[in-house]
Design a protein around this motif. Structure first.
Motif, PDB file in Angstrom:
ATOM      1  N   GLY A 104       0.612  -1.064  -0.366  1.00 38.29           N
ATOM      2  CA  GLY A 104      -0.399   0.972  -0.263  1.00 38.29           C
ATOM      3  C   GLY A 104       0.748   1.083  -0.127  1.00 38.29           C
ATOM      4  O   GLY A 104       0.619   2.377  -0.853  1.00 38.29           O
ATOM      5  N   GLN A 105       1.855   0.799   0.372  1.00 34.10           N
ATOM      6  CA  GLN A 105       2.813   2.375   0.922  1.00 34.10           C
ATOM      7  C   GLN A 105       3.635   2.384  -0.922  1.00 34.10           C
ATOM      8  O   GLN A 105       3.402   3.501  -1.116  1.00 34.10           O
ATOM      9  CB  GLN A 105       4.129   2.085   1.655  1.00 34.10           C
ATOM     10  CG  GLN A 105       3.345   2.282   3.596  1.00 34.10           C
ATOM     11  CD  GLN A 105       3.971   1.335   4.556  1.00 34.10           C
ATOM     12  OE1 GLN A 105       4.891   0.869   4.015  1.00 34.10           O
ATOM     13  NE2 GLN A 105       4.119   1.733   5.400  1.00 34.10           N
ATOM     14  N   ARG A 106       3.833   1.370  -1.226  1.00 34.81           N
ATOM     15  CA  ARG A 106       4.859   1.267  -2.417  1.00 34.81           C
ATOM     16  C   ARG A 106       3.548   2.476  -3.298  1.00 34.81           C
ATOM     17  O   ARG A 106       4.190   2.836  -4.778  1.00 34.81           O
ATOM     18  CB  ARG A 106       4.680   0.485  -2.963  1.00 34.81           C
ATOM     19  CG  ARG A 106       6.293  -0.032  -3.325  1.00 34.81           C
ATOM     20  CD  ARG A 106       6.989  -1.865  -3.403  1.00 34.81           C
ATOM     21  NE  ARG A 106       6.808  -2.388  -2.091  1.00 34.81           N
ATOM     22  CZ  ARG A 106       7.194  -3.482  -2.278  1.00 34.81           C
ATOM     23  NH1 ARG A 106       7.212  -4.195  -3.029  1.00 34.81           N
ATOM     24  NH2 ARG A 106       7.508  -4.185  -1.451  1.00 34.81           N
TER      25      ARG A 106
ATOM     26  N   PRO B 143      -4.686   0.430  -9.925  1.00 35.38           N
ATOM     27  CA  PRO B 143      -4.114   0.364  -8.282  1.00 35.38           C
ATOM     28  C   PRO B 143      -4.626  -0.540  -7.242  1.00 35.38           C
ATOM     29  O   PRO B 143      -3.764  -0.639  -6.103  1.00 35.38           O
ATOM     30  CB  PRO B 143      -5.130   1.547  -8.329  1.00 35.38           C
ATOM     31  CG  PRO B 143      -5.796   1.734  -9.380  1.00 35.38           C
ATOM     32  CD  PRO B 143      -5.756   1.081 -10.000  1.00 35.38           C
ATOM     33  N   SER B 144      -5.831  -1.091  -7.197  1.00 36.57           N
ATOM     34  CA  SER B 144      -6.251  -2.092  -6.078  1.00 36.57           C
ATOM     35  C   SER B 144      -5.151  -2.721  -5.717  1.00 36.57           C
ATOM     36  O   SER B 144      -5.232  -3.799  -5.116  1.00 36.57           O
ATOM     37  CB  SER B 144      -7.955  -2.646  -5.889  1.00 36.57           C
ATOM     38  OG  SER B 144      -7.717  -3.513  -7.155  1.00 36.57           O
ATOM     39  N   LEU B 145      -4.441  -3.251  -6.651  1.00 40.59           N
ATOM     40  CA  LEU B 145      -3.548  -4.642  -7.046  1.00 40.59           C
ATOM     41  C   LEU B 145      -2.872  -5.149  -5.439  1.00 40.59           C
ATOM     42  O   LEU B 145      -2.589  -4.316  -5.162  1.00 40.59           O
ATOM     43  CB  LEU B 145      -2.836  -5.107  -8.440  1.00 40.59           C
ATOM     44  CG  LEU B 145      -2.724  -6.460  -8.178  1.00 40.59           C
ATOM     45  CD1 LEU B 145      -3.402  -7.280  -8.896  1.00 40.59           C
ATOM     46  CD2 LEU B 145      -1.588  -6.685  -9.559  1.00 40.59           C
TER      47      LEU B 145
ATOM     48  N   SER C  94      -5.487   0.450   3.494  1.00 43.54           N
ATOM     49  CA  SER C  94      -4.727   0.611   1.617  1.00 43.54           C
ATOM     50  C   SER C  94      -5.300   1.394   0.638  1.00 43.54           C
ATOM     51  O   SER C  94      -4.821   2.137   0.294  1.00 43.54           O
ATOM     52  CB  SER C  94      -3.657  -0.156   1.111  1.00 43.54           C
ATOM     53  OG  SER C  94      -2.846  -0.551   2.507  1.00 43.54           O
ATOM     54  N   LEU C  95      -6.161   0.087   0.442  1.00 40.40           N
ATOM     55  CA  LEU C  95      -7.318   0.477  -0.268  1.00 40.40           C
ATOM     56  C   LEU C  95      -7.689   2.374  -0.169  1.00 40.40           C
ATOM     57  O   LEU C  95      -8.109   2.901  -1.161  1.00 40.40           O
ATOM     58  CB  LEU C  95      -8.180  -0.828  -1.376  1.00 40.40           C
ATOM     59  CG  LEU C  95      -8.821  -0.582  -2.043  1.00 40.40           C
ATOM     60  CD1 LEU C  95      -7.583  -1.140  -2.829  1.00 40.40           C
ATOM     61  CD2 LEU C  95      -9.778  -1.849  -2.083  1.00 40.40           C
TER      62      LEU C  95
ATOM     63  N   GLN D 251      -9.385  -4.199 -12.063  1.00 42.69           N
ATOM     64  CA  GLN D 251      -9.576  -5.499 -11.802  1.00 42.69           C
ATOM     65  C   GLN D 251     -10.912  -5.703 -10.882  1.00 42.69           C
ATOM     66  O   GLN D 251     -12.468  -6.067 -11.009  1.00 42.69           O
ATOM     67  CB  GLN D 251      -8.850  -6.968 -11.792  1.00 42.69           C
ATOM     68  CG  GLN D 251      -7.669  -7.413 -12.649  1.00 42.69           C
ATOM     69  CD  GLN D 251      -8.936  -8.200 -13.256  1.00 42.69           C
ATOM     70  OE1 GLN D 251      -9.765  -8.304 -13.354  1.00 42.69           O
ATOM     71  NE2 GLN D 251      -7.737  -8.741 -14.448  1.00 42.69           N
ATOM     72  N   ASN D 252     -11.669  -4.660  -9.949  1.00 46.28           N
ATOM     73  CA  ASN D 252     -12.250  -4.685  -8.956  1.00 46.28           C
ATOM     74  C   ASN D 252     -12.855  -3.983  -9.447  1.00 46.28           C
ATOM     75  O   ASN D 252     -13.009  -2.501  -9.190  1.00 46.28           O
ATOM     76  CB  ASN D 252     -11.623  -4.215  -7.786  1.00 46.28           C
ATOM     77  CG  ASN D 252     -12.094  -4.466  -6.385  1.00 46.28           C
ATOM     78  OD1 ASN D 252     -13.164  -4.108  -6.979  1.00 46.28           O
ATOM     79  ND2 ASN D 252     -11.541  -4.382  -5.138  1.00 46.28           N
TER      80      ASN D 252
END
Lengths: 292, 256
Positions: free
Chosen positions: B139-141, B162-164, B170-171, B193-194
């Motif tokens: 998430g930080q990355r 972005p959600s991967l 984090s999302l 994908q989400n």
């Protein structure tokens, strides 16, 4: 005991010089996945040039690197643009073939122009030593070590504190990530190759004083450098420094307690052992083609 | 703002994209959804110049960019955050973000100004600035990757999934940041994908399948259409279950 301290001191001095010579090789591999087999030939080319400068003008051979370093930077730049850029995207083994051919050409040209004879630059301090207690440190080795450390310091500064260096490190760590922030692949590769070649400008000048050489000596040198870089991990600069230190020590210790004949064999043994048990070396990416 | 017409592109011999038409209006968030292999990420790669289209047109504010190199496209205000591994793992977080300003490296004052702006907007960059990027959580990355692309003050941000691999907290952080950027005037094109998350965030939706755009419309229209959901999205939006679907395609939804 004195023997041991003496051997360790000499080993570290030699290791420092090896570190400089290997840094160029590992930098080039890191950015481009090119294994520059001609790096040894670059060293001998510079040594020959240094010897000639010293012989003709009397300039100090190690100081001659002020001339040879920029020359090798330009030489590396042109070599990348004309030759190595053509195999971009090919496998690492292609780079071995191309640079091996390049090394043979350099060797041939040196054979014709300089002759197939051993040479060695012998400045006035060649046979003098600094004495520290019971141990003696040959001046040439100390000067060579200091020059190597100075250049490694500059290299470290360039890589960590300048945009050029950041771009090179970025391209080494993550080529597509580098492209995404606008780091051009070709320009960065040419720069890295030029900088990697420039290190042989100083390395070769030091070599001309410390070791007798002739055109075909490059086989011996590239083997040593590959041993260091394979031990440290292909593409890893800290790895090259540590690998150089270890092998410098191993070489002098073998020469002190074993025999001079065995000391150069250390490098080959290290290459084989590392490839068998830890192919990625101490710090780096694997050398085997399927993982490059 | 951004427009793709008949874009064909692929890797090696084959064509992943088989004539893609796409429009992004200024200050919208457009989300591309569709099954695996539909060519969603490839669309982003041709826009950012990492992949050259074999035919078709791509234009940004009326200027053709299909033949431009990645850095020329960056200079036109389009930045991409790829699916994964975009950072330089043994560089510090701060240096990673600084690399985002590589193209403006000679304008020191501007670089400093942007860095201050990013530090303020994405607090993780200040909090973990000295750490190596390789030591961050997923998430930080992702936050640092987005922070890095802000250094060029982009007009259009391309986000690939972005959600991967992110946990819910984090999302929420990443989604919040995307919304904030959009409200500040940045146009966003994302692949997700989400589906529920992506279309929930977006103003517009694009359904891709087999290298072509099948449907475009407002995000709500696509999300709430049970037919689209079952045909293209494997029923994944699940919106009919919570009773918001009114049945039948919305007027803004147009078949392509």
């Amino acid at each position: 005991m004195t023997h041991l301290v003496q051997a360790i001191a000499l080993g570290l001095l030699i290791g420092g010089v090896y570190a400089l010579m290997a840094s160029g090789l590992t930098l080039i591999f890191g950015v481009m996945r090119i294994i520059n087999i001609a790096q040894g030939a670059f060293l001998i080319l510079v040594a020959m040039l240094t010897w000639w400068l010293w012989h003709e003008t009397g300039i100090d051979p190690i100081l001659a690197s002020v001339v040879t370093t920029p020359l090798m930077f330009g030489f590396g730049w042109v070599a990348y643009r004309l030759l190595l850029s053509r195999i971009r995207g090919s496998s690492a083994s292609m780079s071995v073939l191309l640079t091996f051919g390049f090394a043979l050409v350099i060797e041939g040209v040196l054979n014709i122009t300089a002759g197939n004879k051993f040479k060695s630059a012998t400045p006035s301090y060649f046979e003098e030593s600094f004495r520290v207690g019971a141990i003696s440190l040959p001046k040439a080795q100390v000067f060579g070590f200091l020059a190597a450390m100075a250049v490694l310091g500059v290299l470290y500064f360039v890589l960590t504190r300048t945009w050029t260096g950041r771009a090179i490190r970025a391209a080494t760590q993550n080529p597509s990530g580098a492209a995404l922030v606008g780091v051009g692949a070709t320009g960065t590769a040419a720069l890295a190759f030029a900088i990697g070649s420039a290190t042989t400008g100083v390395g070769g000048s030091i070599l001309s004083v410390l070791y007798p050489f002739f055109p075909a000596s490059h086989y011996d040198w590239i083997s040593r450098l590959l041993g260091i870089v394979v031990l440290g991990g292909m593409g890893s600069l800290p790895g090259a420094l540590i690998g150089a230190g270890i092998l410098g020590l191993a070489e002098t210790l073998t020469a002190t307690y074993g025999s001079l004949n065995w000391s150069t064999l250390v490098f080959y043994i290290v290459i084989m052992v590392v490839l068998l048990f830890r192919p990625q070396g101490l710090f780096g990416a694997k050398l085997r083609e399927d993982t490059v | 703002m951004l427009s793709l017409k008949g874009v064909v592109a692929g890797y090696g011999g084959g064509s992943v994209l088989q004539g893609v038409d796409l429009e992004c209006a200024p200050q919208t968030i457009t989300c591309i959804v569709g099954p695996n292999g539909a060519g969603k990420s490839t669309v982003l790669r041709v826009i950012s110049g990492l992949l050259k289209p074999s035919s078709g047109e791509i234009s940004m504010n009326g200027e053709a960019i299909a033949d431009r190199s990645p850095d020329e496209i960056l200079r036109r205000g389009i930045t991409q955050v790829p699916q994964s591994h975009a950072l330089f793992p043994t560089m510090s977080v701060r240096e990673n973000v600084l690399m985002g300003g590589y193209l403006i490296r000679k304008q020191r004052a501007l670089l400093r100004e942007r860095l201050d702006m990013v530090l303020e907007r994405v607090p993780i960059v200040a909090a973990r600035g000295g750490d190596n990027a390789g030591n961050l959580s997923g998430g930080q990355r992702r936050m640092v990757e987005i922070a890095r692309c802000l250094m060029l003050d982009p007009k259009l941000i391309l986000l690939d999934e972005p959600s991967l691999g992110l946990d819910p907290r984090s999302l929420a952080g990443v989604a919040g940041l995307i919304n904030e950027l959009n409200q500040a005037g940045t146009t966003v094109l994302l692949v997700e994908q989400n589906v529920r998350l992506g279309l929930g965030l977006a103003t517009h939706g694009v359904v891709m399948e087999g290298g072509k755009v099948r449907l475009t419309g407002t995000a709500t229209a696509i999300k709430d259409d049970p037919e689209i959901a079952s045909l293209y999205l494997g029923g994944a939006s699940g919106s009919s279950a919570d009773g918001r679907s009114s049945g039948g395609p919305k007027t803004e939804t147009t078949s392509v």
